[in-house]
Motif scaffolding. Structure first.
Motif, PDB file in Angstrom:
ATOM      1  N   TYR A 140      -7.787   2.930   2.108  1.00  0.00           N
ATOM      2  CA  TYR A 140      -7.065   3.483   0.962  1.00  0.00           C
ATOM      3  C   TYR A 140      -5.964   4.394   1.479  1.00  0.00           C
ATOM      4  CZ  TYR A 140      -6.143   6.112  -3.317  1.00  0.00           C
ATOM      5  OH  TYR A 140      -5.536   6.704  -4.394  1.00  0.00           O
ATOM      6  N   ARG A 141      -4.797   4.329   0.835  1.00  0.00           N
ATOM      7  CA  ARG A 141      -3.648   5.148   1.242  1.00  0.00           C
ATOM      8  C   ARG A 141      -3.042   5.803   0.014  1.00  0.00           C
ATOM      9  NH1 ARG A 141       1.878   5.367   1.759  1.00  0.00           N
ATOM     10  NH2 ARG A 141       2.686   5.953   3.809  1.00  0.00           N
ATOM     11  N   GLU A 147      -9.881  15.432  -2.295  1.00  0.00           N
ATOM     12  CA  GLU A 147     -11.168  15.024  -2.867  1.00  0.00           C
ATOM     13  C   GLU A 147     -10.971  13.946  -3.939  1.00  0.00           C
ATOM     14  OE1 GLU A 147     -13.815  19.093  -2.311  1.00  0.00           O
ATOM     15  OE2 GLU A 147     -12.492  18.933  -4.049  1.00  0.00           O
ATOM     16  N   ALA A 148      -9.924  14.077  -4.742  1.00  0.00           N
ATOM     17  CA  ALA A 148      -9.635  13.061  -5.762  1.00  0.00           C
ATOM     18  C   ALA A 148      -9.312  11.720  -5.107  1.00  0.00           C
ATOM     19  CB  ALA A 148      -8.482  13.526  -6.647  1.00  0.00           C
ATOM     20  N   LYS A 182     -11.155   8.072  -5.574  1.00  0.00           N
ATOM     21  CA  LYS A 182     -10.419   6.843  -5.899  1.00  0.00           C
ATOM     22  C   LYS A 182     -10.677   5.741  -4.875  1.00  0.00           C
ATOM     23  CE  LYS A 182      -6.513   9.336  -7.296  1.00  0.00           C
ATOM     24  NZ  LYS A 182      -5.065   9.490  -7.225  1.00  0.00           N
ATOM     25  N   SER A 183     -10.864   6.127  -3.625  1.00  0.00           N
ATOM     26  CA  SER A 183     -11.045   5.144  -2.550  1.00  0.00           C
ATOM     27  C   SER A 183     -12.362   4.397  -2.658  1.00  0.00           C
ATOM     28  CB  SER A 183     -10.973   5.834  -1.184  1.00  0.00           C
ATOM     29  OG  SER A 183     -12.182   6.532  -0.890  1.00  0.00           O
ATOM     30  N   ALA A 184     -13.354   5.009  -3.293  1.00  0.00           N
ATOM     31  CA  ALA A 184     -14.712   4.460  -3.395  1.00  0.00           C
ATOM     32  C   ALA A 184     -15.399   4.339  -2.037  1.00  0.00           C
ATOM     33  CB  ALA A 184     -14.720   3.128  -4.145  1.00  0.00           C
ATOM     34  N   VAL A 185     -14.874   4.994  -1.022  1.00  0.00           N
ATOM     35  CA  VAL A 185     -15.519   5.013   0.294  1.00  0.00           C
ATOM     36  C   VAL A 185     -16.684   6.003   0.242  1.00  0.00           C
ATOM     37  CG1 VAL A 185     -15.225   5.702   2.713  1.00  0.00           C
ATOM     38  CG2 VAL A 185     -13.504   4.277   1.603  1.00  0.00           C
ATOM     39  N   ILE A 236      -7.748   6.823   4.116  1.00  0.00           N
ATOM     40  CA  ILE A 236      -9.201   6.827   4.089  1.00  0.00           C
ATOM     41  C   ILE A 236      -9.698   5.456   4.519  1.00  0.00           C
ATOM     42  CG2 ILE A 236     -11.221   7.070   2.584  1.00  0.00           C
ATOM     43  CD1 ILE A 236      -9.346   8.873   0.789  1.00  0.00           C
ATOM     44  N   ILE A 237     -10.637   5.463   5.452  1.00  0.00           N
ATOM     45  CA  ILE A 237     -11.252   4.201   5.884  1.00  0.00           C
ATOM     46  C   ILE A 237     -12.759   4.376   5.905  1.00  0.00           C
ATOM     47  CG2 ILE A 237      -9.276   3.374   7.225  1.00  0.00           C
ATOM     48  CD1 ILE A 237     -10.738   4.312   9.758  1.00  0.00           C
TER      49      ILE A 237
END
Length: 139
Positions: free
Chosen positions: A4-5, A26-27, A31-34, A136-137
């Motif tokens: 997610y970027r 944190e938001a 959103k990333s669902a990771v 985020i990965i």
């Protein structure tokens, strides 16, 4: 693996500012669902920083005072970089001292911080639009 970027955009009224961006990061994690992974946050400008520390007004002022003693803005003639027509030689040095990025573990869908840790965007040559990257990965 998920990726997610997101970019955060800033425009400060002053040359220097310290912005707590923890809630925005944190938001992005939500959103990333990771659920398990890593979150990178980095300043995408060479006169800004991202760092982690306590959100305490006295500490923020201490940082500002310390950086200004190490690399004062004036006189601007002290910086060879400013011979190019810029006046931000000090901002480049302040960025090097504070760092470019942070990486925070994500555990159970949340940033895995130590006590009091918060993420900050530090601006050293403000008054125009700049951004920070959140990457985020994980799974």
């Amino acid at each position: 693996m998920k990726s997610y970027r997101e970019e955060l955009w800033f425009q400060t009224d002053n040359r220097r500012a310290y912005l707590n961006i923890t809630a925005q990061v944190e938001a992005a994690v939500r959103k990333s669902a990771v659920r398990e992974g890593l979150c990178l946050v980095n300043a995408m400008h060479i006169t800004a920083s991202v760092y982690i520390n306590d959100d305490e007004p006295g500490l923020l002022q201490d940082y500002d005072d310390f950086l200004e003693r190490l690399a004062p803005h004036a006189p601007t003639s002290h910086y060879r970089h400013n011979r190019t027509g810029e006046d931000n030689g000090d901002a480049h040095i302040k960025r090097q001292l504070m760092g470019r990025e942070v990486v925070v573990a994500i555990t159970d869908g949340k940033l895995d911080f130590g006590p009091w840790e918060q993420i900050f965007y530090a601006e050293f040559d403000g008054r125009r639009r700049k951004r920070a990257l959140i990457k985020i990965i994980g799974e």
